[in-house]
Design a protein around this motif. Structure first.
Motif, PDB file in Angstrom:
ATOM      1  N   PRO A  38     -11.730 -14.631   2.035  1.00  0.00           N
ATOM      2  CA  PRO A  38     -12.467 -14.552   3.310  1.00  0.00           C
ATOM      3  C   PRO A  38     -12.776 -13.141   3.751  1.00  0.00           C
ATOM      4  O   PRO A  38     -13.701 -12.933   4.537  1.00  0.00           O
ATOM      5  CB  PRO A  38     -11.511 -15.246   4.301  1.00  0.00           C
ATOM      6  CG  PRO A  38     -10.156 -15.135   3.677  1.00  0.00           C
ATOM      7  CD  PRO A  38     -10.385 -15.198   2.199  1.00  0.00           C
ATOM      8  N   TYR A  39     -12.017 -12.143   3.282  1.00  0.00           N
ATOM      9  CA  TYR A  39     -12.278 -10.768   3.692  1.00  0.00           C
ATOM     10  C   TYR A  39     -13.317 -10.090   2.807  1.00  0.00           C
ATOM     11  O   TYR A  39     -13.707  -8.949   3.083  1.00  0.00           O
ATOM     12  CB  TYR A  39     -10.988  -9.947   3.658  1.00  0.00           C
ATOM     13  CG  TYR A  39      -9.935 -10.440   4.618  1.00  0.00           C
ATOM     14  CD1 TYR A  39     -10.024 -10.179   5.977  1.00  0.00           C
ATOM     15  CD2 TYR A  39      -8.850 -11.172   4.166  1.00  0.00           C
ATOM     16  CE1 TYR A  39      -9.056 -10.630   6.869  1.00  0.00           C
ATOM     17  CE2 TYR A  39      -7.876 -11.637   5.046  1.00  0.00           C
ATOM     18  CZ  TYR A  39      -7.995 -11.359   6.395  1.00  0.00           C
ATOM     19  OH  TYR A  39      -7.045 -11.815   7.264  1.00  0.00           O
ATOM     20  N   LYS A 180       5.373 -11.172  10.467  1.00  0.00           N
ATOM     21  CA  LYS A 180       5.233 -11.486   9.042  1.00  0.00           C
ATOM     22  C   LYS A 180       3.820 -11.972   8.727  1.00  0.00           C
ATOM     23  O   LYS A 180       3.243 -11.603   7.699  1.00  0.00           O
ATOM     24  CB  LYS A 180       6.262 -12.539   8.644  1.00  0.00           C
ATOM     25  CG  LYS A 180       7.708 -12.040   8.642  1.00  0.00           C
ATOM     26  CD  LYS A 180       8.658 -13.133   8.185  1.00  0.00           C
ATOM     27  CE  LYS A 180      10.095 -12.630   8.157  1.00  0.00           C
ATOM     28  NZ  LYS A 180      11.056 -13.687   7.738  1.00  0.00           N
ATOM     29  N   VAL A 181       3.284 -12.812   9.619  1.00  0.00           N
ATOM     30  CA  VAL A 181       1.920 -13.319   9.393  1.00  0.00           C
ATOM     31  C   VAL A 181       0.909 -12.174   9.438  1.00  0.00           C
ATOM     32  O   VAL A 181      -0.001 -12.087   8.600  1.00  0.00           O
ATOM     33  CB  VAL A 181       1.588 -14.402  10.437  1.00  0.00           C
ATOM     34  CG1 VAL A 181       0.110 -14.786  10.354  1.00  0.00           C
ATOM     35  CG2 VAL A 181       2.456 -15.634  10.231  1.00  0.00           C
ATOM     36  N   GLN A 186      -2.668  -8.557   6.693  1.00  0.00           N
ATOM     37  CA  GLN A 186      -3.091  -7.180   6.419  1.00  0.00           C
ATOM     38  C   GLN A 186      -3.035  -6.884   4.928  1.00  0.00           C
ATOM     39  O   GLN A 186      -3.951  -6.263   4.369  1.00  0.00           O
ATOM     40  CB  GLN A 186      -2.203  -6.213   7.195  1.00  0.00           C
ATOM     41  CG  GLN A 186      -2.642  -4.752   7.080  1.00  0.00           C
ATOM     42  CD  GLN A 186      -1.792  -3.828   7.926  1.00  0.00           C
ATOM     43  OE1 GLN A 186      -0.823  -4.268   8.527  1.00  0.00           O
ATOM     44  NE2 GLN A 186      -2.151  -2.562   7.971  1.00  0.00           N
ATOM     45  N   GLU A 187      -1.970  -7.335   4.270  1.00  0.00           N
ATOM     46  CA  GLU A 187      -1.872  -7.133   2.821  1.00  0.00           C
ATOM     47  C   GLU A 187      -2.983  -7.878   2.095  1.00  0.00           C
ATOM     48  O   GLU A 187      -3.568  -7.354   1.138  1.00  0.00           O
ATOM     49  CB  GLU A 187      -0.505  -7.603   2.333  1.00  0.00           C
ATOM     50  CG  GLU A 187       0.651  -6.734   2.814  1.00  0.00           C
ATOM     51  CD  GLU A 187       1.994  -7.275   2.359  1.00  0.00           C
ATOM     52  OE1 GLU A 187       2.011  -8.372   1.750  1.00  0.00           O
ATOM     53  OE2 GLU A 187       3.023  -6.626   2.622  1.00  0.00           O
ATOM     54  N   ARG A 188      -3.272  -9.093   2.543  1.00  0.00           N
ATOM     55  CA  ARG A 188      -4.361  -9.859   1.924  1.00  0.00           C
ATOM     56  C   ARG A 188      -5.691  -9.151   2.107  1.00  0.00           C
ATOM     57  O   ARG A 188      -6.509  -9.076   1.181  1.00  0.00           O
ATOM     58  CB  ARG A 188      -4.435 -11.260   2.537  1.00  0.00           C
ATOM     59  CG  ARG A 188      -3.302 -12.188   2.167  1.00  0.00           C
ATOM     60  CD  ARG A 188      -3.487 -13.531   2.813  1.00  0.00           C
ATOM     61  NE  ARG A 188      -4.741 -14.139   2.392  1.00  0.00           N
ATOM     62  CZ  ARG A 188      -5.343 -15.116   3.060  1.00  0.00           C
ATOM     63  NH1 ARG A 188      -4.842 -15.550   4.187  1.00  0.00           N
ATOM     64  NH2 ARG A 188      -6.461 -15.626   2.602  1.00  0.00           N
ATOM     65  N   GLU A 193     -10.091  -6.429  -0.139  1.00  0.00           N
ATOM     66  CA  GLU A 193     -11.105  -5.377  -0.064  1.00  0.00           C
ATOM     67  C   GLU A 193     -11.082  -4.511  -1.314  1.00  0.00           C
ATOM     68  O   GLU A 193     -12.129  -4.106  -1.821  1.00  0.00           O
ATOM     69  CB  GLU A 193     -10.865  -4.531   1.181  1.00  0.00           C
ATOM     70  CG  GLU A 193     -11.206  -5.237   2.480  1.00  0.00           C
ATOM     71  CD  GLU A 193     -10.933  -4.374   3.690  1.00  0.00           C
ATOM     72  OE1 GLU A 193     -10.282  -3.312   3.510  1.00  0.00           O
ATOM     73  OE2 GLU A 193     -11.352  -4.745   4.803  1.00  0.00           O
ATOM     74  N   LYS A 194      -9.873  -4.235  -1.827  1.00  0.00           N
ATOM     75  CA  LYS A 194      -9.775  -3.452  -3.057  1.00  0.00           C
ATOM     76  C   LYS A 194     -10.373  -4.215  -4.229  1.00  0.00           C
ATOM     77  O   LYS A 194     -11.130  -3.665  -5.042  1.00  0.00           O
ATOM     78  CB  LYS A 194      -8.312  -3.106  -3.321  1.00  0.00           C
ATOM     79  CG  LYS A 194      -8.098  -2.276  -4.572  1.00  0.00           C
ATOM     80  CD  LYS A 194      -6.622  -1.953  -4.764  1.00  0.00           C
ATOM     81  CE  LYS A 194      -6.390  -1.154  -6.041  1.00  0.00           C
ATOM     82  NZ  LYS A 194      -4.951  -0.857  -6.228  1.00  0.00           N
TER      83      LYS A 194
END
Length: 264
Positions: A38-39, A180-181, A186-188, A193-194
């Motif tokens: 989704p990002y 945690k969510v 943020q990690e996702r 994006e990377k």
């Protein structure tokens, strides 16, 4: 000569090329087994509308009615409560959809027997038992009020302290879960994006290679047509050369001298 060249047909140069005129579709239309990003993914503007149309079409073609969608599930196990018990009767009432019976308030009244039963001993005993039950009920209420007046304040304070402690613990746990969510999202996002940059680069490279393959295929088709034309031209020249060469004629017979002519 060109007749010795191998013949290249379309089956040798077939290329599975998909035109990417609409770059907003990206990989959604080609592989539905890849999870959504989704990002990174750019969904078309009419994506939700198309999904709703597909859902309505599937529901229209479905042979099952809405009440039959859960028919494949096993039947509900029988209740372990006896049907004659209060719980069993209540479960039967709920299952049948019957309304809840109104509360019986007659037992809270202290009515004497009616005029028609004023001489009935059993009616007076029933009224007396009801009066005793009401008296005991009021006595129990008074005891409860006295206990509440004596211990209710401290009991409520302890209860409120317990509720505050529970609310504090639940709030801390909620904040932990939210943190945690947020960290996971943020990690996702960073990961997608990377990967999205790499995917776009690979997608551009793939499109470039597809265009190059199509160009090569077009050049091969052009060369194939040239080869066919040269073959036809070579065949025509051979036929023309064969037609211009003189046909072989019979040799004249050598005249022999007669027998009476003597050799010198």
């Amino acid at each position: 000569t060109f007749s010795r060249l191998p013949k290249m047909g379309n089956e040798a140069m077939q290329i599975d090329f998909v035109s990417h005129g609409d770059t907003s579709i990206r990989r959604w239309g080609y592989d539905d087994k890849i999870d959504a990003l989704p990002y990174t993914d750019d969904l078309p503007a009419n994506w939700k509308k198309e999904v709703d149309i597909l859902i309505k079409e599937e529901m229209r073609r479905s042979v099952k009615k809405p009440e039959e969608l859960l028919s494949y599930l096993p039947p509900v196990p029988k209740s372990r409560f006896p049907s004659a018990s209060l719980i069993g009767q209540e479960l039967q009432r709920v299952a049948s959809g019957a309304p809840l019976p109104p509360m019986d308030t007659q037992r809270f009244n202290l009515n004497p027997p009616s005029a028609l039963r004023s001489n009935d001993l059993n009616s007076w005993k029933s009224a007396l038992n009801n009066a005793r039950a009401q008296l005991e009920h009021q006595a129990i209420r008074m005891v409860n009020l006295e206990l509440m007046m004596k211990f209710g304040v401290n009991s409520w304070k302890a209860h409120l302290n317990h509720l505050e402690a529970s609310a504090t613990m639940s709030g801390a746990e909620l904040q932990t879960v939210k943190a945690k969510v947020d960290q996971l999202n943020q990690e996702r996002k960073l990961s997608q994006e990377k990967v999205g940059v790499e995917m776009k680069s690979l997608e551009g490279e793939w499109l470039s290679l597809c265009a190059k393959n199509v160009k090569i295929w077009s050049e091969c088709e052009s060369m194939q047509r040239e080869i066919e034309a040269l073959r036809e031209e070579e065949k025509e020249e051979e036929e023309k050369t064969a037609a211009e060469e003189p046909s072989p004629t019979t040799q004249p017979e050598v005249a022999t001298a007669p027998d009476h002519v003597m050799e010198i």
